[in-house]
Scaffold this motif. Structure first.
Motif, PDB file in Angstrom:
ATOM      1  N   LYS A   1     -38.371  27.342 -99.436  1.00  0.00           N
ATOM      2  CA  LYS A   1     -37.015  27.139 -98.901  1.00  0.00           C
ATOM      3  C   LYS A   1     -37.059  26.241 -97.654  1.00  0.00           C
ATOM      4  O   LYS A   1     -36.239  25.338 -97.496  1.00  0.00           O
ATOM      5  CB  LYS A   1     -36.420  28.504 -98.547  1.00  0.00           C
ATOM      6  CG  LYS A   1     -34.940  28.467 -98.459  1.00  0.00           C
ATOM      7  CD  LYS A   1     -34.345  29.869 -98.431  1.00  0.00           C
ATOM      8  CE  LYS A   1     -32.856  29.754 -98.263  1.00  0.00           C
ATOM      9  NZ  LYS A   1     -32.063  29.754 -99.404  1.00  0.00           N
TER      10      LYS A   1
ATOM     11  N   GLU B   1     -41.834  31.916-101.333  1.00  0.00           N
ATOM     12  CA  GLU B   1     -40.444  31.532-101.530  1.00  0.00           C
ATOM     13  C   GLU B   1     -39.832  31.001-100.226  1.00  0.00           C
ATOM     14  O   GLU B   1     -39.115  30.014-100.221  1.00  0.00           O
ATOM     15  CB  GLU B   1     -39.643  32.743-102.025  1.00  0.00           C
ATOM     16  CG  GLU B   1     -38.647  32.338-103.045  1.00  0.00           C
ATOM     17  CD  GLU B   1     -37.854  33.520-103.584  1.00  0.00           C
ATOM     18  OE1 GLU B   1     -37.357  33.378-104.693  1.00  0.00           O
ATOM     19  OE2 GLU B   1     -37.721  34.566-102.904  1.00  0.00           O
ATOM     20  N   MET B   2     -40.139  31.678 -99.124  1.00  0.00           N
ATOM     21  CA  MET B   2     -39.595  31.243 -97.837  1.00  0.00           C
ATOM     22  C   MET B   2     -40.181  29.880 -97.469  1.00  0.00           C
ATOM     23  O   MET B   2     -39.474  29.015 -96.946  1.00  0.00           O
ATOM     24  CB  MET B   2     -39.917  32.286 -96.762  1.00  0.00           C
ATOM     25  CG  MET B   2     -39.083  32.157 -95.520  1.00  0.00           C
ATOM     26  SD  MET B   2     -37.290  32.157 -95.844  1.00  0.00           S
ATOM     27  CE  MET B   2     -36.659  32.867 -94.356  1.00  0.00           C
TER      28      MET B   2
ATOM     29  N   GLU C   1     -37.566  22.717 -98.726  1.00  0.00           N
ATOM     30  CA  GLU C   1     -36.308  22.163 -99.277  1.00  0.00           C
ATOM     31  C   GLU C   1     -35.374  21.737 -98.151  1.00  0.00           C
ATOM     32  O   GLU C   1     -34.813  20.644 -98.177  1.00  0.00           O
ATOM     33  CB  GLU C   1     -35.577  23.282-100.037  1.00  0.00           C
ATOM     34  CG  GLU C   1     -35.560  23.159-101.517  1.00  0.00           C
ATOM     35  CD  GLU C   1     -35.046  24.468-102.122  1.00  0.00           C
ATOM     36  OE1 GLU C   1     -33.955  24.923-101.731  1.00  0.00           O
ATOM     37  OE2 GLU C   1     -35.773  25.044-102.955  1.00  0.00           O
TER      38      GLU C   1
END
Ligand code: PMP
Ligand code: GLU
Length: 403
Positions: free
Chosen positions: A29, A25-26, A32
């Motif tokens: 992120k 997830e990190m 992104e």
């Protein structure tokens, strides 16, 4: 038209109870934010920044040209199982036969398979903390109950035999750990494993998962040891390994187990209904990776060792960071509790998640909160990055903390 959840069709409780992988997830992120134009340094994902070595890539190219394109045996090509058997003997002095080996789509799937075939609802799994991020959710997906055992920085984040004894209940079915450990870099010596095995001797129902995926990323302080090397543990230990880390092959997705035959057979059965087996080209390439001497990838380990020295030196010069000295893998796991309760740039840091988020937003450096590894005092920083990136990242962190 956009897709949305409705009140009539619902997702399962099972998936609703899963925490997304904090590491992935990190990394997502960070990707992104980069796409938005931010200059983010990613030290969150445990992924070597090297390319897969040419001699392994060439084996894959050869496999494509030789028309390896059919389904493979569900538990892996016989030639690959034989290469794994040779590797286990050569590197770990472990003797397995073909019925004990299962090749899977990454060590993550190997772990998932084992949890699914061993655990029943309510079975407890002892996880010394910090543990690798996915262990607790993989256990929960098999209806198991993770039992976290806290360790301390002073004890190099290792579980003691006394702690193990205290954590065992009549419902304990498994013990899972990684050595070298992701995230702490700690390595259990043979004597330390023997002391844990002595406790387990009194509890013959417990199966051990020994995750050795960082075996070759060892900086020479403590020699690698496997729980299955003890005769009395061999029949109830699953040795998990894979090629992602040492061979810089994260995206190839090949992991494997050496296990008691009944667990291997069950994993094979499960896999036959889920993936039909791992990718054929990747399997051919891994035959070469495992057959060649591990000394061919030592150059990456040597480089990680230099970076470890660099990052430890830089972090130890920042007030409030306390680090153990990792003996393997490519992570540092500093205790950052000194910052809890402080307000920086108008942001109050209450825990490790706030701290990691602060570093992302105010230093443009992606790390992972220690909460994801069952220890909320620390953050994990991967040093599988270039020297330049490491220097720049730590300078940015220092700058953001001085505000
Ligand atoms: N175990 C540990 C300790 C890991 O760090 C990882 C991360 N890759 C895995 C297992 C899973 O490895 P793979 O990429 O082969 O699924
Ligand atoms: N194992 C790596 C890590 O801990 C890769 C990410 C993952 O598989 O979750 O960062």
């Amino acid at each position: 038209m956009t897709s949305s959840t409705t009140t009539t069709q619902k997702l399962s409780e099972r998936i609703n109870n899963v925490t997304p992988s904090a590491t992935l997830e990190m990394a997502a992120k960070a990707r992104e934010l980069r796409a938005e134009g931010k200059d983010i340094i990613g030290l969150s994902l445990g992924e070597p920044d090297f390319n897969t070595p040419d001699y392994i890539k060439n084996a894959a190219i050869q496999a494509v040209n030789d028309d390896y394109n059919s389904y493979t045996p569900v538990d892996g090509y016989v030639a690959l199982k034989d290469a794994i058997i040779t590797k286990f003997k050569r590197d770990n002095d472990l003797v397995y036969d073909r019925s004990q080996i299962v090749v899977s789509t990454g060590a993550k799937q190997s772990l998932y398979n084992v949890a699914q075939v061993v655990l029943d609802k309510g079975d407890e799994v002892i996880l010394p903390c910090p543990y690798w991020v996915s262990y607790s959710d993989i256990v929960k997906l098999a209806d198991g109950v993770p039992v976290e055992v806290s360790t301390t920085l002073e004890n190099d984040f290792k579980m003691t035999p006394e702690q193990l004894e205290t954590a065992i209940t009549p419902r304990t079915k498994m013990l899972w750990y990684s050595s070298p450990c992701n995230p702490s870099g700690s390595i259990y010596s043979k004597d330390e494993l023997r002391a844990l095995a002595n406790v387990l001797q009194k509890h013959p129902q417990i199966v051990v998962v020994s995750d050795e995926i960082y075996e070759h990323i060892n900086y020479g302080v403590t020699a690698h040891a496997s729980m299955a090397q003890f005769e009395d543990m061999y029949d109830r230990t699953v040795t998990v390994n894979g090629v992602a880390k040492a061979f810089a092959m994260t995206g190839w997705r090949i992991g494997y187990i050496g296990a008691p035959s009944y667990i291997a057979r069950a994993s094979n059965k499960l896999q036959g209904q889920v993936t039909s087996g791992a990718n054929c080209i990747a399997q051919r390439a891994v035959i070469t990776a495992l057959t060649e001497s591990p000394s061919r990838v030592q150059y990456m380990v040597d480089e990680f060792k230099e970076r470890r020295k660099l990052i430890l030196g830089l972090l130890n010069s920042i007030e409030g960071f306390r680090c153990n000295e990792p003996e393997g893998a490519f992570y540092v796991y500093p205790d950052v509790t000194a910052y809890f309760g402080k307000t920086l740039n108008g942001v109050t840091i209450n825990n490790a998640s706030d701290f990691a988020m602060y570093l992302l937003e105010h230093a443009n450096v992606a790390t992972v909160t220690g909460d994801a590894f069952g220890n909320g005092n620390c953050i994990r920083i991967s040093y599988a990055a270039s020297e330049k990136e490491i220097r720049e990242a730590i300078a940015r962190i220092q700058g953001a903390l001085e505000q």
